[in-house]
Each structure stands twice: as structure tokens, then as C-alpha cells.
Design a protein around this motif. Structure first.
Motif, PDB file in Angstrom:
ATOM      1  N   LYS A 191       7.545   7.940  -5.792  1.00 46.03           N
ATOM      2  CA  LYS A 191       6.694   8.312  -6.792  1.00 46.03           C
ATOM      3  C   LYS A 191       5.467   8.698  -6.179  1.00 46.03           C
ATOM      4  CE  LYS A 191       3.855   7.092 -10.400  1.00 46.03           C
ATOM      5  NZ  LYS A 191       3.416   8.199 -11.284  1.00 46.03           N
ATOM      6  N   ILE A 192       4.961  10.097  -6.506  1.00 42.92           N
ATOM      7  CA  ILE A 192       3.841  10.680  -5.717  1.00 42.92           C
ATOM      8  C   ILE A 192       2.838  10.379  -6.707  1.00 42.92           C
ATOM      9  CG2 ILE A 192       3.096  13.060  -5.430  1.00 42.92           C
ATOM     10  CD1 ILE A 192       5.919  14.254  -5.179  1.00 42.92           C
ATOM     11  N   LEU A 193       1.680   9.951  -5.833  1.00 46.91           N
ATOM     12  CA  LEU A 193       0.439   9.544  -6.350  1.00 46.91           C
ATOM     13  C   LEU A 193      -0.514  10.761  -6.285  1.00 46.91           C
ATOM     14  CD1 LEU A 193       0.591   5.870  -4.794  1.00 46.91           C
ATOM     15  CD2 LEU A 193       1.208   6.605  -7.211  1.00 46.91           C
ATOM     16  N   GLY A 194      -0.668  11.446  -5.190  1.00 46.05           N
ATOM     17  CA  GLY A 194      -1.544  12.473  -5.120  1.00 46.05           C
ATOM     18  C   GLY A 194      -1.007  13.516  -3.890  1.00 46.05           C
ATOM     19  N   ARG A 238       0.673  -1.029   0.126  1.00 45.45           N
ATOM     20  CA  ARG A 238       0.036   0.062   0.063  1.00 45.45           C
ATOM     21  C   ARG A 238       0.936   1.224   0.037  1.00 45.45           C
ATOM     22  NH1 ARG A 238      -4.694  -1.439   4.378  1.00 45.45           N
ATOM     23  NH2 ARG A 238      -5.559  -3.042   3.289  1.00 45.45           N
ATOM     24  N   PRO A 239       0.264   2.332  -0.662  1.00 41.91           N
ATOM     25  CA  PRO A 239       1.197   3.621  -0.832  1.00 41.91           C
ATOM     26  C   PRO A 239       0.952   4.078   0.898  1.00 41.91           C
ATOM     27  CG  PRO A 239      -0.801   3.935  -1.820  1.00 41.91           C
ATOM     28  CD  PRO A 239      -0.601   2.251  -1.469  1.00 41.91           C
ATOM     29  N   ALA A 240       2.092   4.834   1.220  1.00 39.68           N
ATOM     30  CA  ALA A 240       1.937   5.663   2.250  1.00 39.68           C
ATOM     31  C   ALA A 240       1.214   7.151   2.234  1.00 39.68           C
ATOM     32  CB  ALA A 240       3.306   5.961   2.678  1.00 39.68           C
ATOM     33  N   THR A 241       0.981   7.973   3.441  1.00 43.72           N
ATOM     34  CA  THR A 241       0.392   9.134   3.223  1.00 43.72           C
ATOM     35  C   THR A 241       1.366   9.847   4.311  1.00 43.72           C
ATOM     36  OG1 THR A 241      -0.880   8.500   5.284  1.00 43.72           O
ATOM     37  CG2 THR A 241      -1.867   8.513   2.943  1.00 43.72           C
TER      38      THR A 241
END
Length: 158
Positions: free
Chosen positions: A153-156, A43-46
Motif C-alpha cells: 500500500k503506497i502512502l506517499g 508504522r509504515p516504512a520508507t
């Protein structure tokens, strides 16, 4: 009124919230290339910029980056988690160790123990040496004194 083809350029600001993938690996020295943490495989991180979740040098590398950016950078120890501080190697009495360590565990060098200061603040130390009268703990950040490579890798961005 704008149409669906209008795209607002968003970049990382000092107070942004990010959703991203990242990998931190050792850049040089013993263990170079070893991965410390990797969110690309799950999972991506915040991350909230500016609240100390990442080292200042890591946050500085993210500033101004656009959404969907994918890049790598290296950080010298001073820009990552700092140089190792010999004052953070501390002798702990056996009594103090027994108050903080899990009584059912048998400690060995390399184990991490969480301590609570009189102020209520919690901090962790890595056991370096165990003796009959006490123990030597290292309270440096595990990545202190180590040059790091960071892949992002910036997703949002919010």
C-alpha cells in the motif's frame, strides 16, 4: 495559478522516495503463507528506490505505480533474493568463530552471527552445524531460493 481541485498524478520513478506499508510472505513450499515481515500492523516504512534496499524484482513491481495504490504480486526466487548458492555454505574455524561470536552466548543451530571482513564490510551467517573444531555457516540471504508474495500500500511518493 491552479486551484485546490488540481491534482498532480504522481507515480513511482527509479529515484523516488516512498512511504508504504508492505507484507512479505512465503508464497509456496514449506511454510507457505508464513509472514516474514509486515508493516501493516505498525508504522509504515520508507524506501528509496534504486539504492538496493529491496530486491530488483520488488522495485520493478513498484515502478509506475500511483500514490495510494494497493496491490499484491509474487516473485520467483530469481527475481527476489536469488537462488540458494551452495558456495555460500562455509566452514568456519573455531578460532574465527570465537573472534566474531558473542563470548557470553551459547550458540545453537539457527543462530545468526555477524562477521567482519578484512575490508571492514559486515556480513551475517546462520549457524547450521557446530562442531568441536569449527562450524558450518550459511551466508545466503534468509529468503534466497524462496518464492515470495508481497502486499503493498503506497502512502506517499516524493
Amino acid at each position: 495559478m491552479s486551484d485546490a481541485t488540481d491534482k498532480v498524478d504522481i507515480s513511482v520513478q527509479p529515484d523516488s522516495y516512498l512511504t508504504l506499508h508492505y507484507r512479505i510472505s512465503l508464497d509456496s513450499g514449506p511454510g507457505a503463507g508464513s509472514v516474514f515481515t509486515d508493516t501493516f500492523t505498525g508504522r509504515p516504512a520508507t524506501l528509496q528506490m534504486g539504492n538496493g534496499q529491496w530486491a530488483p524484482g520488488m522495485e520493478a513491481a513498484l515502478l509506475g505505480q500511483p500514490e495510494d495504490a494497493e496491490f499484491s504480486f509474487t516473485l520467483a526466487p530469481a527475481d527476489a533474493y536469488g537462488e540458494r548458492n551452495p558456495d555460500l555454505l562455509q566452514q568456519i574455524t573455531r578460532d574465527m568463530l570465537e573472534r566474531h561470536a558473542d563470548p557470553d552466548s551459547e550458540l545453537t543451530p539457527g543462530d545468526m552471527v555477524e562477521f567482519t571482513a578484512p575490508t571492514g564490510m559486515r556480513y551475517s551467517g546462520v549457524l547450521k552445524e557446530l562442531r568441536d573444531d569449527g562450524a558450518l555457516f550459511d551466508f545466503n540471504h534468509p529468503l534466497a531460493g524462496i518464492a515470495l508474495k508481497v502486499d503493498v500500500k503506497i502512502l506517499g511518493i516524493l
